[in-house]
Design a protein around this motif. Structure first.
Motif, short mmCIF file in Angstrom:
data_model
loop_
_atom_site.label_atom_id
_atom_site.label_comp_id
_atom_site.label_asym_id
_atom_site.label_seq_id
_atom_site.Cartn_x
_atom_site.Cartn_y
_atom_site.Cartn_z
N LYS A 92 129.73 146.44 -39.18
CA LYS A 92 129.38 145.07 -38.79
C LYS A 92 127.97 145.14 -38.24
O LYS A 92 127.65 145.99 -37.39
N LEU A 93 127.09 144.27 -38.73
CA LEU A 93 125.74 144.16 -38.21
C LEU A 93 125.67 142.92 -37.33
O LEU A 93 126.10 141.84 -37.74
N ILE A 94 125.14 143.08 -36.12
CA ILE A 94 125.07 141.98 -35.17
C ILE A 94 123.62 141.76 -34.79
O ILE A 94 122.91 142.68 -34.39
N ASN A 95 123.19 140.51 -34.93
CA ASN A 95 121.85 140.12 -34.51
C ASN A 95 121.97 138.90 -33.61
O ASN A 95 122.54 137.88 -34.01
N ALA A 96 121.46 139.00 -32.40
CA ALA A 96 121.49 137.91 -31.43
C ALA A 96 122.91 137.39 -31.22
O ALA A 96 123.15 136.19 -31.15
N GLY A 97 123.87 138.31 -31.17
CA GLY A 97 125.26 137.94 -30.91
C GLY A 97 126.01 137.39 -32.11
O GLY A 97 127.16 137.00 -31.99
N LYS A 98 125.38 137.39 -33.27
CA LYS A 98 125.98 136.83 -34.48
C LYS A 98 126.25 137.95 -35.50
O LYS A 98 125.36 138.74 -35.81
N ILE A 99 127.50 137.99 -36.01
CA ILE A 99 127.83 138.96 -37.05
C ILE A 99 127.26 138.45 -38.37
O ILE A 99 127.50 137.31 -38.77
N LEU A 100 126.47 139.29 -39.02
CA LEU A 100 125.81 138.88 -40.26
C LEU A 100 126.74 139.04 -41.46
O LEU A 100 127.47 140.02 -41.56
N GLU A 101 126.66 138.09 -42.38
CA GLU A 101 127.51 138.07 -43.57
C GLU A 101 126.85 138.86 -44.70
O GLU A 101 125.64 138.73 -44.93
N ASN A 102 127.66 139.65 -45.42
CA ASN A 102 127.15 140.54 -46.47
C ASN A 102 126.30 139.85 -47.53
O ASN A 102 125.32 140.40 -47.98
N ASP A 103 126.71 138.67 -47.95
CA ASP A 103 126.04 138.05 -49.09
C ASP A 103 124.79 137.25 -48.72
O ASP A 103 124.14 136.67 -49.57
N ARG A 104 124.44 137.24 -47.47
CA ARG A 104 123.27 136.48 -47.03
C ARG A 104 122.04 137.38 -46.95
O ARG A 104 122.15 138.58 -46.73
N THR A 105 120.88 136.77 -47.11
CA THR A 105 119.62 137.51 -46.98
C THR A 105 119.17 137.50 -45.53
O THR A 105 119.69 136.75 -44.70
N LEU A 106 118.16 138.31 -45.24
CA LEU A 106 117.59 138.30 -43.89
C LEU A 106 117.05 136.92 -43.55
O LEU A 106 117.24 136.43 -42.44
N VAL A 152 110.43 137.51 -31.71
CA VAL A 152 109.06 137.44 -31.23
C VAL A 152 108.18 137.86 -32.39
O VAL A 152 108.37 138.95 -32.94
N PRO A 153 107.23 137.02 -32.82
CA PRO A 153 106.39 137.36 -33.96
C PRO A 153 105.74 138.74 -33.79
O PRO A 153 105.21 139.05 -32.73
N GLY A 154 105.82 139.54 -34.84
CA GLY A 154 105.22 140.87 -34.83
C GLY A 154 106.03 141.92 -34.12
O GLY A 154 105.64 143.08 -34.07
N ASP A 155 107.17 141.56 -33.56
CA ASP A 155 108.02 142.50 -32.82
C ASP A 155 109.09 143.07 -33.74
O ASP A 155 109.46 142.46 -34.73
N VAL A 156 109.60 144.24 -33.40
CA VAL A 156 110.69 144.86 -34.14
C VAL A 156 112.00 144.20 -33.71
O VAL A 156 112.25 144.05 -32.52
N ILE A 157 112.81 143.82 -34.67
CA ILE A 157 114.11 143.22 -34.38
C ILE A 157 115.15 144.34 -34.35
O ILE A 157 115.23 145.15 -35.27
N THR A 158 115.93 144.38 -33.26
CA THR A 158 116.99 145.38 -33.13
C THR A 158 118.32 144.73 -33.47
O THR A 158 118.68 143.71 -32.89
N MET A 159 119.01 145.33 -34.43
CA MET A 159 120.35 144.87 -34.80
C MET A 159 121.36 145.93 -34.36
O MET A 159 121.11 147.12 -34.49
N LEU A 160 122.47 145.47 -33.83
CA LEU A 160 123.53 146.38 -33.41
C LEU A 160 124.38 146.75 -34.61
O LEU A 160 124.70 145.91 -35.45
N VAL A 161 124.76 148.02 -34.69
CA VAL A 161 125.63 148.51 -35.75
C VAL A 161 126.97 148.88 -35.11
O VAL A 161 127.02 149.72 -34.22
N VAL A 162 128.02 148.22 -35.56
CA VAL A 162 129.36 148.53 -35.08
C VAL A 162 130.13 149.11 -36.25
O VAL A 162 130.25 148.48 -37.30
N VAL A 163 130.61 150.34 -36.07
CA VAL A 163 131.43 150.98 -37.10
C VAL A 163 132.88 150.78 -36.71
O VAL A 163 133.30 151.14 -35.61
#
Length: 120
Positions: free
Chosen positions: A56-70, A80-91
């Motif tokens: 499960k990939l989580i960005n800003a508290g939201k679980i991302l759906e497989n078929d959607r693009t970034l 934040v423009p130009g900043d690295v986005i950190t996504m949580l990985v839950v196995v």
């Protein structure tokens, strides 16, 4: 999030280590990101994912759906423009048999998610 159509992401694992950062096209699917995570999973870490369905990939508290693009999954308020986005990985661990009455694995997974969210 996207500068020249590219997004810089890193993936935070349960132990606090990261995969990345790397740049991805804003048209990259979540499925493709999960495949990248599997291929770059550190060999010295136990309980790595076997398939994209284990992640499960989580960005800003939201679980991302497989078929959607970034681009379709973006959350502008957390970026934040130009900043690295950190996504949580839950196995996901295999769930215990419903008849066993053992809920320990489910609680461990929940505690791991709460701890990861607290660290960010």
């Amino acid at each position: 999030m996207a500068v020249d159509g590219l997004v810089e992401l890193k993936f935070r694992l349960a132990d606090g280590s990261d995969i990345g950062p790397s740049k991805y096209s804003s048209t990259t699917t979540v499925t493709s990101l999960k495949e990248t995570i599997i291929s770059e999973w550190p060999q010295d870490k136990e309980n790595g994912p076997k398939s994209i369905n284990d992640i499960k990939l989580i960005n800003a508290g939201k679980i991302l759906e497989n078929d959607r693009t970034l681009d379709q999954s973006r959350t502008p308020l957390s970026e934040v423009p130009g900043d690295v986005i950190t996504m949580l990985v839950v196995v996901q661990s295999p769930l215990p048999d419903k008849h066993s009455g053992n809920k320990l694995l489910e609680y461990d997974a929940l505690i791991s998610i709460v701890n990861l969210l607290y660290e960010i």
